[in-house]
Design a protein around this motif. Structure first.
Motif, mmCIF file in Angstrom:
data_model
loop_
_atom_site.group_PDB
_atom_site.id
_atom_site.type_symbol
_atom_site.label_atom_id
_atom_site.label_comp_id
_atom_site.label_asym_id
_atom_site.label_seq_id
_atom_site.Cartn_x
_atom_site.Cartn_y
_atom_site.Cartn_z
ATOM 1 N N ALA A 184 46.415 114.077 77.523
ATOM 2 C CA ALA A 184 46.282 114.610 78.886
ATOM 3 C C ALA A 184 47.609 114.996 79.535
ATOM 4 C CB ALA A 184 45.544 113.601 79.765
ATOM 5 N N SER A 185 48.704 114.299 79.195
ATOM 6 C CA SER A 185 49.970 114.608 79.862
ATOM 7 C C SER A 185 50.786 115.672 79.143
ATOM 8 C CB SER A 185 50.821 113.332 79.998
ATOM 9 O OG SER A 185 50.320 112.525 81.040
ATOM 10 N N LEU B 54 49.342 118.585 77.594
ATOM 11 C CA LEU B 54 48.522 119.759 77.275
ATOM 12 C C LEU B 54 49.331 121.053 77.254
ATOM 13 C CD1 LEU B 54 45.278 118.951 79.280
ATOM 14 C CD2 LEU B 54 45.618 118.892 76.811
ATOM 15 N N ASP B 55 50.263 121.183 78.204
ATOM 16 C CA ASP B 55 51.028 122.429 78.298
ATOM 17 C C ASP B 55 51.914 122.665 77.078
ATOM 18 O OD1 ASP B 55 49.890 123.112 80.662
ATOM 19 O OD2 ASP B 55 51.453 122.195 81.901
ATOM 20 N N THR C 264 50.047 124.516 73.323
ATOM 21 C CA THR C 264 49.438 125.842 73.285
ATOM 22 C C THR C 264 50.135 126.742 72.274
ATOM 23 O OG1 THR C 264 50.868 126.499 75.100
ATOM 24 C CG2 THR C 264 48.663 125.793 75.679
ATOM 25 N N GLY D 166 49.114 131.009 74.245
ATOM 26 C CA GLY D 166 48.363 130.756 75.469
ATOM 27 C C GLY D 166 47.096 129.953 75.281
ATOM 28 N N LEU D 167 46.679 129.749 74.047
ATOM 29 C CA LEU D 167 45.460 128.969 73.809
ATOM 30 C C LEU D 167 45.815 127.573 73.311
ATOM 31 C CD1 LEU D 167 43.020 131.513 72.118
ATOM 32 C CD2 LEU D 167 43.054 130.721 74.484
ATOM 33 N N LEU D 168 45.003 126.628 73.727
ATOM 34 C CA LEU D 168 45.194 125.243 73.326
ATOM 35 C C LEU D 168 44.981 125.142 71.814
ATOM 36 C CD1 LEU D 168 45.627 122.592 74.900
ATOM 37 C CD2 LEU D 168 43.155 122.348 74.992
ATOM 38 N N SER D 169 45.971 124.594 71.119
ATOM 39 C CA SER D 169 45.844 124.478 69.665
ATOM 40 C C SER D 169 45.318 123.103 69.310
ATOM 41 C CB SER D 169 47.194 124.711 68.995
ATOM 42 O OG SER D 169 47.158 124.202 67.686
ATOM 43 N N ARG D 170 44.095 123.071 68.768
ATOM 44 C CA ARG D 170 43.497 121.779 68.447
ATOM 45 C C ARG D 170 44.221 121.106 67.303
ATOM 46 N NH1 ARG D 170 37.175 122.833 68.678
ATOM 47 N NH2 ARG D 170 36.935 122.891 70.923
ATOM 48 N N GLU E 217 47.256 119.512 68.687
ATOM 49 C CA GLU E 217 46.853 118.325 69.441
ATOM 50 C C GLU E 217 46.565 117.169 68.491
ATOM 51 O OE1 GLU E 217 43.024 118.569 71.422
ATOM 52 O OE2 GLU E 217 43.700 117.209 72.984
ATOM 53 N N ARG F 222 39.498 126.063 74.744
ATOM 54 C CA ARG F 222 40.778 126.479 74.197
ATOM 55 C C ARG F 222 41.835 126.787 75.256
ATOM 56 N NH1 ARG F 222 40.815 128.080 68.982
ATOM 57 N NH2 ARG F 222 43.019 127.685 69.258
ATOM 58 N N THR F 223 41.631 126.412 76.493
ATOM 59 C CA THR F 223 42.690 126.583 77.482
ATOM 60 C C THR F 223 43.001 125.239 78.129
ATOM 61 O OG1 THR F 223 41.272 126.997 79.392
ATOM 62 C CG2 THR F 223 41.840 128.909 78.056
ATOM 63 N N THR F 224 44.227 125.087 78.578
ATOM 64 C CA THR F 224 44.598 123.833 79.244
ATOM 65 C C THR F 224 43.861 123.713 80.576
ATOM 66 O OG1 THR F 224 46.487 124.935 80.215
ATOM 67 C CG2 THR F 224 46.874 123.727 78.197
ATOM 68 N N LEU G 159 38.800 116.619 82.257
ATOM 69 C CA LEU G 159 39.489 115.379 82.617
ATOM 70 C C LEU G 159 39.282 115.071 84.103
ATOM 71 C CD1 LEU G 159 42.779 115.828 80.555
ATOM 72 C CD2 LEU G 159 40.648 114.742 79.885
ATOM 73 N N THR H 10 47.926 111.460 85.333
ATOM 74 C CA THR H 10 48.530 112.075 84.149
ATOM 75 C C THR H 10 49.329 113.319 84.497
ATOM 76 O OG1 THR H 10 46.567 113.387 83.768
ATOM 77 C CG2 THR H 10 46.724 111.331 82.567
#
Lengths: 526, 323
Positions: free
Chosen positions: A384-385, A387-388, A391, A394-398, A401, B184-186, B193, B204
């Motif tokens: 959670a802390s 997340l930025d 990426t 621009g997309l969250l990389s699972r 993670e 797929r986005t923060t 959350l 957090t």
């Protein structure tokens, strides 16, 4: 100035006449509740493999064991919340099978849980008779004079001095705990089951609770006391049972003839080292709070923590120690004062987003209130802390993670090491490890504020958390440790700051004794 | 149940439980109502369902973030009125843009009040539902505003590509967009959350105000598209357009398996729920039941879904924690 009602023993707690009004319900030493060869299976896993427990009137019986040892399962069976796969439960010699908690209650087995079941908006009196009111179909509140008299007796019985018409929300945590016990006792209680009752209590409240428990025991009530805290068990219990892997490794031994070392080894299954910790050498200042006050009119507090330093902060509940911890973490807005990291002020006060950006990690006091994300797995709780930083385009990389946080979770010895398991299914100790990992995963973390990091946590997890705190300090983090666990505080801290009435009263050096810290918290030597 | 032994079980286990409800309902309806399984009827179910789908995607975002949105019903009505009035002065494209913008405006007001003034989402959006309905009626002068047919306003809802209606294609694409946004986005992750535990999200370092505000604005984007298709369908500005829409979206989300308490849900949950509602609505029509039977059914579905979601907590043992 002695503050508030939660300090010092209450004179009425030793009022023998009051106790005498309630006759002992059973002769002392009579067997109340007994579990013989109890087995409990959940699918293919055996939570209990033939556990025995004998609870007697007038005795305080401690139940200890690490996470997953089967304590909760055994307690659930005793209070009617679970049914054993095999084995016998007997109440005063007669075999029983409680079908639900209400049947166990009717038989006189009263559980008091960690989570309060009081109604904060109602008064003390209303809370004491909440169940009777709910059960009576007529108008509540008649016969009020008699009711008030018996309410006073109920409070006296455990030495709780509060006003009957006071709202429960205005009571201290310790007073709430005692009120809950008083209410439980009102229901013809033979056996009181206390699950980790001091987890949230200050030292003074704990002492009051213990006085009340001794008083109850001497009046013939049996008490089952579940706790992780060996020092408390040593103070309060008459006999002890230790569970490991669903088996009783110590079974009802008198506490006098059992050493703490034996108990701890029995719990963890190997010898446990209680030696001194080696603390890293302290370097330049990192985290500074200057001239800070939470509310207008509060005294100003200034605290500086250096790289690799562990600053302990101690204070009774309500002293403001937890709030000062939260201010250092940037989680509470101060009305005055500046928080800075490496000399740079942290932008908006009370905004964790800017504090995280400045490199301040935070493990809050109550993991279920402001720590965990229920319904999500350990991995998502840990990420959670950061997340930025996870990426790609621009997309969250699972995958990023999973790789990064799995490593962080392994690093804190998450057990079982299943990052995809729901956080709700982990033990308290492992939930706490996840919160630690959440902060340690932040790449540019410079300071770490921990409030009660091992509250309600078993010995093994506590050890690992302490070890990781020391490692974090050795890597150069400035660490703040706010704790009411004085053993933890004195063994880990370079120095201990004492907070009383929202004021930093004094600072004790490394290796001060827990007793010295307790004395300073209460305002002795002043 | 040894599902792990079956081939493809990994995929099966990842599907929401609600999919079995969908399968059963579609099977029953197809079995007992011969009119259902015709191409023409199914196309129609999907065409109508597409509007509910788009609006439900908006509701999904808001529910996951721990809120709720009642104002969906009135904002689509406002969109139709604004478009119908604007088209008298402006080209159709600009008029539709104005209608779309009006929905974003409602979402932004919701977001400002809820995120920055910390007001209750329930009260704010319920208030907006009434306020915007009233506003739309005032602007329209109390009566529906006709849109002249020559404007080609029906194209958006009435045309198709290779037999698939435009609204269905749009709803499908939007489902993909919602999936990306949530998974797929923060920003999407932060909604989960926040909805799961607001205080923990704050601790957090998640930017609460911005992200909650954006939940209502992005929800309004999906609702906006629904509003445009709906406006195109009715070709009029109706201050009382689709009054049951917010409740249908909530029923769809609940049936699809999205808890109304926040923190969980997915695009797939929303799609499943929407199809269930659309099929049942169609069944009522095919059975020649009066239209108001639909309302009762909606209520039953919603309460039933909430009960079903609550089931595990009934059977959960007492609150003794693992020690």
């Amino acid at each position: 100035m002695t503050s508030a009602s939660n300090v010092g023993p209450d004179p009425r707690s030793s009022d023998a006449a009051v106790i005498a009004t309630r006759q002992p319900q059973a002769a002392t030493n009579e067997v109340l509740l007994e579990a013989r060869a109890v087995v409990k299976e959940y699918g293919s896993t055996k939570a209990l493999q033939g556990a025995n427990l004998v609870l007697r009137a007038g005795r305080i019986h401690a139940l200890m064991g690490e996470n997953g040892a089967g304590k909760s399962t055994l307690v659930q069976i005793l209070v009617g919340a679970a049914v054993p796969t095999s084995g016998v439960i007997a109440m005063q010699g007669r075999p029983v099978s409680f079908d639900g908690v209400s049947e166990a209650l009717a038989a006189g087995v009263v559980p008091i849980y960690q989570q309060s079941s009081l109604f904060p908006n109602l008064t003390v009196l209303e809370n004491l008779f909440a169940f009777e009111t709910a059960a009576s179909h007529g108008v509540a509140g008649h016969k009020s004079a008699r009711r008030r008299r018996s309410a006073k007796q109920m409070l006296n019985r455990i030495g709780l001095a509060v006003l009957l018409d006071q709202p429960v929300a205005s009571l201290s945590l310790g007073e709430k705990q005692l009120l809950e016990i008083a209410r439980g006792l009102g229901r013809d209680c033979k056996l009181l089951v206390l699950d980790e009752p001091t987890a949230a209590l200050s030292q003074a409240d704990t002492n009051r609770l213990f006085a009340a428990l001794r008083q109850l025991a001497s009046a013939g009530v049996g008490i089952l006391y579940i706790s992780h805290k060996t020092n408390e068990i040593a103070q309060i219990a008459d006999e002890i049972t230790v569970l490991r892997d669903g088996v009783c490794v110590i079974s009802g031994a008198p506490l006098k003839s059992t050493s703490m070392q034996t108990i701890v080894s029995a719990m963890v299954g190997h010898a446990f080292n209680v030696g001194e910790k080696n603390l890293p050498v302290v370097r330049a200042p990192v985290l500074a709070l200057v001239g800070a006050a939470l509310r207008i009119g509060d005294p100003e507090v200034s605290i500086t923590v250096r790289a690799s330093e562990i600053l302990g902060i101690a204070g009774l509940a309500g002293s403001g120690a937890e709030e000062i911890g939260a201010m250092l973490a940037g989680a509470l807005a101060c009305s005055r004062g500046v928080l800075s990291v490496n000399g740079r002020p942290v932008g908006r006060s009370g905004d964790r987003a800017t504090a995280v950006a400045a490199g301040i990690g935070y493990v809050p006091a109550d993991r279920s209130v402001d720590g965990l994300f229920p319904g999500h797995d350990a991995l998502r709780n840990a990420s959670a802390s950061v997340l930025d930083h996870l990426t790609k385009f621009g997309l969250l990389s699972r995958s990023a993670e999973s790789i990064r946080l799995s490593a962080a979770l392994t690093n804190v010895s998450l057990t079982p090491n299943q990052p995809r398991r729901l956080i709700d299914e982990f033990s308290g100790g492992n939930q706490q490890k996840v919160l630690l990992a959440r902060n340690l995963a932040v790449a540019d973390i410079k300071a770490l504020v921990l409030v009660e990091p091992t509250r309600g946590v078993d010995v093994g997890a506590r050890d690992i958390i302490h070890d990781r705190i020391l490692m974090a300090a050795a890597e150069g983090l400035a660490v703040v440790l706010v704790s009411t666990d004085l053993e933890e505080l004195t063994s880990l801290s370079h120095r201990v700051a004492i907070i009383r009435d929202r004021r930093l009263t004094t600072e004790l050096p490394r290796l001060s004794s827990p007793a010295a810290v307790a004395g300073a918290m209460l305002g002795e030597n002043q | 149940m040894k599902m792990a032994d079956l081939p493809g079980s990994h995929l099966l286990r990842r599907l929401p439980v609600s999919i079995w409800g969908l399968v059963v309902i579609v099977a029953l309806v197809a079995l007992f109502l011969p009119g259902f399984a015709r191409i023409g009827n199914i196309t129609n179910v999907l065409r109508v369902g597409a509007i509910l789908a788009l609006a439900s995607y908006g509701q999904t975002i808001v529910l996951i973030s721990g809120g709720i949105d009642f104002s969906i019903g009135s904002s689509v009505a406002l969109c139709s009125v604004v478009t119908a009035l604007a088209v008298q002065q402006l080209p159709l494209g600009l008029a539709l843009t104005a209608g779309f913008a009006s929905i974003i405006g409602v979402g932004a007001i919701n977001g400002l009040l809820i995120a920055y003034l910390k007001l209750s989402p329930f009260l704010v959006t319920l208030g907006m539902l009434l306020l915007v309905h009233g506003f739309a009626a005032i602007v329209a002068g109390g009566l529906p505003v006709e849109v002249p047919d020559r404007e080609g306003i029906h194209t958006l809802s009435g045309s198709d590509l290779l037999g698939v209606p435009y609204p269905v294609i749009i709803a499908g694409l939007a489902a993909g967009a919602l999936y990306l946004l949530l998974e797929r986005t923060t920003l999407g992750r932060s909604w989960f959350l926040i909805g799961s535990n607001l205080a923990a999200a704050a601790a957090t370092g998640i930017r609460l105000r911005r992200n909650i505000f954006l939940a209502y604005v992005l929800a309004a984007v999906f609702v906006g598209v629904a509003g445009l298709i709906l406006t195109s369908r009715v070709a009029a500005g109706e201050p009382n357009l689709y009054p049951t829409l917010p409740f249908e979206t909530m029923a769809a989300c609940a049936v699809g398996g999205i808890p109304l308490t926040g923190g969980r849900g997915s695009a797939l949950n929303a799609v499943i729920g929407v199809i269930v509602i659309a099929v049942l609505n169609n069944a009522i029509v095919l059975l020649n039941f009066p239209a108001y039977a639909q309302l009762s059914l909606l209520g039953i579905i919603m309460v039933g879904a909430v009960i079903a979601q609550g089931m595990p907590s009934w059977t959960r043992p007492s609150r003794i924690r693992s020690l």
